[in-house]
Design a protein around this motif. Structure first.
Motif, PDB file in Angstrom:
ATOM      1  N   GLU A 134      -5.280   3.918   6.835  1.00  0.00           N
ATOM      2  CA  GLU A 134      -5.658   3.677   5.475  1.00  0.00           C
ATOM      3  C   GLU A 134      -7.059   4.695   5.376  1.00  0.00           C
ATOM      4  O   GLU A 134      -7.022   5.069   3.740  1.00  0.00           O
ATOM      5  N   VAL A 135      -7.572   5.245   6.108  1.00  0.00           N
ATOM      6  CA  VAL A 135      -8.659   6.287   5.861  1.00  0.00           C
ATOM      7  C   VAL A 135      -8.020   7.492   5.205  1.00  0.00           C
ATOM      8  O   VAL A 135      -8.461   8.088   4.005  1.00  0.00           O
ATOM      9  N   THR A 192      -4.973   7.452   3.752  1.00  0.00           N
ATOM     10  CA  THR A 192      -4.351   7.134   2.411  1.00  0.00           C
ATOM     11  C   THR A 192      -5.487   7.049   1.257  1.00  0.00           C
ATOM     12  O   THR A 192      -5.294   7.423   0.070  1.00  0.00           O
ATOM     13  N   GLU A 193      -6.517   6.721   1.581  1.00  0.00           N
ATOM     14  CA  GLU A 193      -7.794   6.660   0.669  1.00  0.00           C
ATOM     15  C   GLU A 193      -8.006   8.042   0.180  1.00  0.00           C
ATOM     16  O   GLU A 193      -8.134   8.294  -0.955  1.00  0.00           O
ATOM     17  N   ALA A 194      -7.888   8.754   1.095  1.00  0.00           N
ATOM     18  CA  ALA A 194      -8.499  10.403   0.632  1.00  0.00           C
ATOM     19  C   ALA A 194      -7.050  11.003  -0.315  1.00  0.00           C
ATOM     20  O   ALA A 194      -7.586  11.599  -1.370  1.00  0.00           O
ATOM     21  N   GLU A 231       2.381   3.023   3.253  1.00  0.00           N
ATOM     22  CA  GLU A 231       2.282   2.116   4.524  1.00  0.00           C
ATOM     23  C   GLU A 231       2.468   2.277   5.729  1.00  0.00           C
ATOM     24  O   GLU A 231       1.824   1.878   6.685  1.00  0.00           O
ATOM     25  N   SER A 269      -5.939  10.249  -8.150  1.00  0.00           N
ATOM     26  CA  SER A 269      -6.378   9.675  -9.456  1.00  0.00           C
ATOM     27  C   SER A 269      -6.830  10.502 -10.178  1.00  0.00           C
ATOM     28  O   SER A 269      -6.939  10.753 -11.225  1.00  0.00           O
ATOM     29  N   HIS A 321       1.010  -1.324  -0.125  1.00  0.00           N
ATOM     30  CA  HIS A 321      -0.007  -0.002   0.152  1.00  0.00           C
ATOM     31  C   HIS A 321       0.924   1.156  -0.089  1.00  0.00           C
ATOM     32  O   HIS A 321       1.991   1.146   0.540  1.00  0.00           O
ATOM     33  N   TYR A 331     -11.072  14.802   7.332  1.00  0.00           N
ATOM     34  CA  TYR A 331     -10.895  13.080   7.427  1.00  0.00           C
ATOM     35  C   TYR A 331     -10.177  13.227   8.780  1.00  0.00           C
ATOM     36  O   TYR A 331      -8.987  13.461   8.852  1.00  0.00           O
ATOM     37  N   VAL A 333      -5.149   9.032  -2.245  1.00  0.00           N
ATOM     38  CA  VAL A 333      -5.452   8.189  -3.516  1.00  0.00           C
ATOM     39  C   VAL A 333      -6.352   8.829  -4.306  1.00  0.00           C
ATOM     40  O   VAL A 333      -6.232   8.862  -5.700  1.00  0.00           O
ATOM     41  N   ASN A 334      -7.532   9.018  -3.879  1.00  0.00           N
ATOM     42  CA  ASN A 334      -8.734   9.623  -4.597  1.00  0.00           C
ATOM     43  C   ASN A 334      -8.160  10.983  -5.426  1.00  0.00           C
ATOM     44  O   ASN A 334      -8.277  11.370  -6.385  1.00  0.00           O
TER      45      ASN A 334
END
Length: 439
Positions: free
Chosen positions: A188-189, A191-193, A183, A199, A180, A367, A195-196
């Motif tokens: 992860e919360v 990281t997801e923000a 890492e 993208s 990930h 977040y 990564v979005n």
């Protein structure tokens, strides 16, 4: 006579603090580079237009130190340390000289670890030192299209964001060895923000990458990996840092990772202090030691050592690993431990996360993640990300972690409210604490 080897953040701060405590002590700094205190992410600042020259990322001035009766010798490298005779061997240009000391402070920082695959290839660019950054900037100013960043930690993500701002047309790919991105850095919360956002900015990334070889191919760099062959116009390696321990190996006890073994006052020997990026430090509040090469850690280890040398106060420092970084329009703030640290402790870490409103910032969203001791309900760590500038929350998070505030205390903590100011009757930290208690 106090001799300081290394003129970056830990070395300079030690000199300044000793001078405040002792107006008459003789202090000399020896630094192998031509400058003092270059900020390692200076290239990112330049790429984002925050500074106009990499030299603006040099924070200390030789003349200012000399005005405080601190002697500074640049382009002066320590070759050897002799604790028995309390002497160091210094090379200045083609000359060497022996310098005696009463107290020796070693603050020579970290180095960027080379990849086995890049040995001798001269195809991988770096960013840590001023020379590295200048070399990388020169290449970026050429007609290049595709860039790979080796490393998907904080530095790699920040670099990708800065490159997108600097050259919007670049094809940018991040290659990360872990499964990930980020890492070891954030939950992860968060990281997801991120990564979005990546993208939406057309940043590609691959995880679980093992680089086996790097070869030149008609002006480009070709990488052979466990997931196939990748070709780019340029490869930039995000810092993979380790202690710069070469001159210490035969002098000072080292841990398995090359960090120096010291006491809580950062003494390695009776008259030798080792500071900053040469150390593993206890992570508060769990007290397990980790390698955390951060400028704020370097500065605070210097404060402890300076007070001990001067015999004024006994200070203690444990890091909360408080850090702020920005990428793709998000500001990310973190302090303390997280669930990934569970393997070092005997209890479990509970976690709560949510998206809340920053009422004082035009209702921007934040977040937020809190990490909680399962038995005592103490706050072990806090992380947050927002499109608003939330960097000022870093100090608040650190105080909460260091103060071992419980979730119950945080739920009703009296953050201010006044109708005439941008505030709200409840704070997002009140809200996430209440949500944790009602799960």
């Amino acid at each position: 006579m106090i001799v300081i080897i290394g003129g970056s953040f830990a070395g300079v701060q030690a000199a300044l603090e000793i001078r405040k405590l002792d107006k008459h002590q003789e202090i000399t700094i020896y630094e192998k580079e031509k400058y003092l205190g270059y900020v390692p992410n200076g290239l990112n600042q330049l790429l984002k237009g925050q500074i106009d020259s990499l030299k603006e990322a040099i924070l200390y001035d030789e003349e200012t130190l000399k005005l405080q009766q601190i002697d500074v010798h640049l382009e002066s490298e320590c070759l050897r340390i002799n604790p028995t005779s309390k002497q160091v061997i210094i090379q200045q240009h083609e000359y060497t000289k022996t310098i005696a000391y009463d107290h020796l402070v070693i603050a020579i920082g970290s180095i960027q670890r080379p990849l086995a695959a890049e040995q001798g290839a001269n195809l991988v660019y770096q960013t840590k030192t001023l020379k590295d950054a200048q070399h990388t900037l020169e290449k970026l100013q050429e007609d290049i299209l595709a860039v790979a960043i080796l490393g998907g930690g904080i530095i790699g993500i920040e670099l990708a964001s800065a490159l997108r701002q600097y050259k919007p047309e670049l094809q940018i790919t991040i290659l990360e060895k872990f499964d990930h991105l980020l890492e070891l850095a954030v939950d992860e919360v968060i990281t997801e923000a991120i990564v979005n956002k990546m993208s939406k900015n057309n940043i590609k990334f691959y995880t679980g990458i093992d680089v086996e070889a790097i070869q030149g191919n008609t002006g480009a760099a070709c990488m052979c990996t466990n997931q196939g062959i990748f070709e780019y116009d340029m490869i930039i390696k995000a810092p993979n840092l380790e202690p710069n321990h070469k001159i210490l190996e035969e002098t000072i006890a080292l841990d398995i990772d090359g960090s120096s073994v010291v006491n809580e006052r950062f003494q390695a020997e009776n008259s030798i202090y080792v500071l900053g990026d040469l150390l593993r430090l206890p992570l508060m509040p769990i007290s397990e030691k980790f390698y955390m090469p951060l400028i704020n850690n370097s500065v605070r280890t210097a404060m402890v050592a300076a007070h001990d040398i001067s015999g004024k106060n006994i200070l203690k420092f444990e890091s909360t690993k408080t850090n702020v970084f920005a990428a793709f329009g998000l500001t990310i703030v973190r302090s303390g431990a997280q669930t990934r640290n569970e393997r070092f402790i005997t209890y479990s870490i509970n976690k709560s996360s949510g998206v809340y409103s920053l009422h004082s910032e035009g209702s921007a969203k934040i977040y937020t993640v809190i990490f909680v001791h399962e038995d005592t309900n103490e706050i072990l760590g806090i992380q947050a990300a927002s499109e608003a500038d939330i960097s000022s929350f870093a100090n608040l998070f650190s105080v909460i972690v260091r103060g071992k505030m419980t979730v119950e205390e945080l739920a009703t903590h009296d953050f201010f409210f006044h109708a005439a100011y941008a505030s709200h009757v409840t704070h997002f930290l009140n809200e996430i604490a209440l949500d944790h208690l009602t799960k």
